[in-house]
Design an enzyme around this catalytic site. Structure first.
Site, PDB file in Angstrom:
ATOM      1  CE  LYS A  35      -0.273  -0.306   5.053  1.00  0.00           C
ATOM      2  NZ  LYS A  35      -1.137  -0.707   6.191  1.00  0.00           N
ATOM      3  NE  ARG A 133      -6.660   0.793  11.812  1.00  0.00           N
ATOM      4  CZ  ARG A 133      -5.455   0.581  11.327  1.00  0.00           C
ATOM      5  NH1 ARG A 133      -4.541   1.538  11.366  1.00  0.00           N
ATOM      6  NH2 ARG A 133      -5.133  -0.582  10.813  1.00  0.00           N
ATOM      7  CE1 TYR A 258      12.309  31.821   4.370  1.00  0.00           C
ATOM      8  CE2 TYR A 258      12.608  29.444   4.122  1.00  0.00           C
ATOM      9  CZ  TYR A 258      12.328  30.688   3.574  1.00  0.00           C
ATOM     10  OH  TYR A 258      12.065  30.790   2.243  1.00  0.00           O
ATOM     11  CG  MET A 306       9.317  23.787  -0.784  1.00  0.00           C
ATOM     12  SD  MET A 306       8.329  24.803  -1.886  1.00  0.00           S
ATOM     13  CE  MET A 306       7.226  25.609  -0.737  1.00  0.00           C
TER      14      MET A 306
HETATM   15  C1  LIG Z   1      -0.259  -1.745   6.879  1.00  0.00           C
HETATM   16  C2  LIG Z   1      -0.809  -3.020   7.364  1.00  0.00           C
HETATM   17  C3  LIG Z   1       0.014  -4.142   7.527  1.00  0.00           C
HETATM   18  C4  LIG Z   1       1.522  -4.086   7.413  1.00  0.00           C
HETATM   19  O1  LIG Z   1       2.047  -3.586   8.629  1.00  0.00           O
HETATM   20  P1  LIG Z   1       3.621  -3.439   8.892  1.00  0.00           P
HETATM   21  O2  LIG Z   1       3.688  -2.950  10.291  1.00  0.00           O
HETATM   22  O3  LIG Z   1       4.123  -2.427   7.914  1.00  0.00           O
HETATM   23  O4  LIG Z   1       4.219  -4.775   8.683  1.00  0.00           O
HETATM   24  C5  LIG Z   1      -0.595  -5.343   7.847  1.00  0.00           C
HETATM   25  N1  LIG Z   1      -1.938  -5.428   8.035  1.00  0.00           N
HETATM   26  C6  LIG Z   1      -2.745  -4.348   7.942  1.00  0.00           C
HETATM   27  C7  LIG Z   1      -4.205  -4.504   8.173  1.00  0.00           C
HETATM   28  C8  LIG Z   1      -2.215  -3.113   7.607  1.00  0.00           C
HETATM   29  O5  LIG Z   1      -3.014  -2.049   7.520  1.00  0.00           O
END
Ligand SMILES: *Cc1c(COP(=O)(O)O)cnc(C)c1O
Length: 375
Positions: A35, A133, A258, A306
């Site tokens: 992802k 969650r 800055y 930036m």
């Molecule tokens: C992002 C995610 C993972 C991977 O987690 P890592 O800590 O990066 O290994 C696994 N399962 C779910 C549901 C996630 O959202």
């Protein structure tokens, strides 16, 4: 000409890290979590190079479709599941497996089953065992299962999954309880189980279930609090590189950048590196955050702009304009930078901006990405 900054992605390191997942969880099948553009590493190139994974996991339907467009035929799991009817249609058309985490998504599937013809939706029941969650609470699982089973064969329930909340802390007692709850329900339902994220895979044997879901460890990041990635056998995949574009001798008391938040304590050389928050380098990196020049650490001074940061070159008197500067990666663990900034390796890796030139090294011969030579 080498563009600045560049993110060099070592696909060989990612394959090495997948091998480490395999060694820790030899009986598990692997959803390689790619992802968020593979945590900033380039989703397509990473997918092409991870031939050893049984499937890929993404957060959103659009990410899964991107993989299908790229020619990925393996199972793809959408961890957030569809968010509306259009999303579900798209998931079905692309043959994506979906996490189902609330009763409302069963409504969507029921409506779709009336409206359209197969392909069947392959569903992973997402169980909430303490993360709070998303997920179905254990007590709400059987009515949802019953509704889904009535929709067969338009739906097939292919597994049960849960996500660990505190697995980065090896001593946290919640993890064992989460694993137990999920394992008991999977047995009861006769479903394959998926628990382990990276921290679970490395730190908790009971999380090494039928399917595991490693993310950060594939990219060489440590998922465990206070544990060094290299000591865990991980190889960093991303090295973020730029160059020294100016060096100026400064006088005692000179303010830098800055707001003049840093004042030179003595006469000293201050270098300027071509990287800033416009590239995804964190603006909140404080004075003292390390960069690597000629194999030595130098602290940044003053505010991140930036496009540029300033560095104290007192410790590297032979530094020259044009020198390569490593912001993190080979020789400078991203965890060290994250600790200075008050964030985690995950965030630094996946916030690299599109302005950064991403170059993949050690790709497979038949992968669609180009091979580049590291400098
Ligand atoms: C992002 C995610 C993972 C991977 O987690 P890592 O800590 O990066 O290994 C696994 N399962 C779910 C549901 C996630 O959202």
């Amino acid at each position: 000409m080498n563009p600045v900054p560049r993110a060099l992605i070592d696909l060989g390191a990612i394959r090495h890290n997948l091998g480490l997942v395999r060694r820790h969880a030899p009986k598990s099948r692997i959803w390689a979590v790619i992802k968020a553009d593979a945590y900033g590493h380039g989703m397509e190139a990473v997918a092409s190079s991870l031939k050893g994974a049984e499937g890929f996991a993404v957060a959103r339907v659009a990410e899964g479709r991107r993989l299908r467009d790229h020619g990925v035929h393996k199972p793809i799991l959408v961890l957030e599941g569809p968010i509306d009817a259009t999303d579900l249609d798209a998931a079905q058309d692309a043959g994506l497996e979906i996490a189902l985490h609330q009763a409302w998504q069963v409504d969507l599937i029921e409506a779709a089953a009336r409206r359209r013809t197969p392909p069947a939706v392959r569903v992973w029941l997402k169980l909430d065992t303490g993360m709070h969650r998303i997920g179905i609470l254990p007590g709400q699982l059987s009515p949802i299962c019953a509704r889904l089973r009535r929709l067969e064969p338009a739906v097939s329930i292919v597994g049960l999954m849960t996500h660990l909340a505190n697995a980065d802390d090896a001593d946290d007692p919640l993890t064992a309880g989460q694993c137990e709850t999920a394992a008991a329900l999977a047995r009861q339902l006769g479903l394959p189980l998926s628990i382990g994220n990276s921290a679970g895979i490395l730190g908790h044997p009971t999380a090494r279930t039928d399917w595991v879901r490693p993310g950060i460890m594939l990219y060489g990041g440590s998922p465990l609090l206070g544990r060094d990635a290299a000591a865990l056998g991980l190889r960093p995949a991303m090295t973020l590189i730029s160059r020294l574009m100016a060096i100026q001798p400064r006088d005692p008391g000179d303010p830098i950048g800055y707001g003049g938040t840093y004042r030179c304590p003595e006469s000293m050389p201050v270098g300027v590196v071509a990287v800033g928050y416009g590239d995804g380098y964190p603006r909140h990196a404080p004075t003292g955050t390390p960069v690597l020049i000629r194999g030595q650490r130098a602290p940044i001074v003053g505010r991140v702009s930036m496009d540029m940061i300033s560095v104290d070159l007192r410790g590297i008197p032979d530094a020259e304009v044009g020198d390569q500067v490593i912001l993190w990666g080979r020789g400078l663990p991203v965890e060290d930078v994250a600790a200075n900034v008050g964030t985690i390796n995950y965030e630094l890796l996946c916030r690299i901006s599109p302005r950064v030139a991403v170059e993949h090294l050690n790709g497979d011969a038949d992968s669609p990405c180009h091979e580049h030579k590291a400098r």
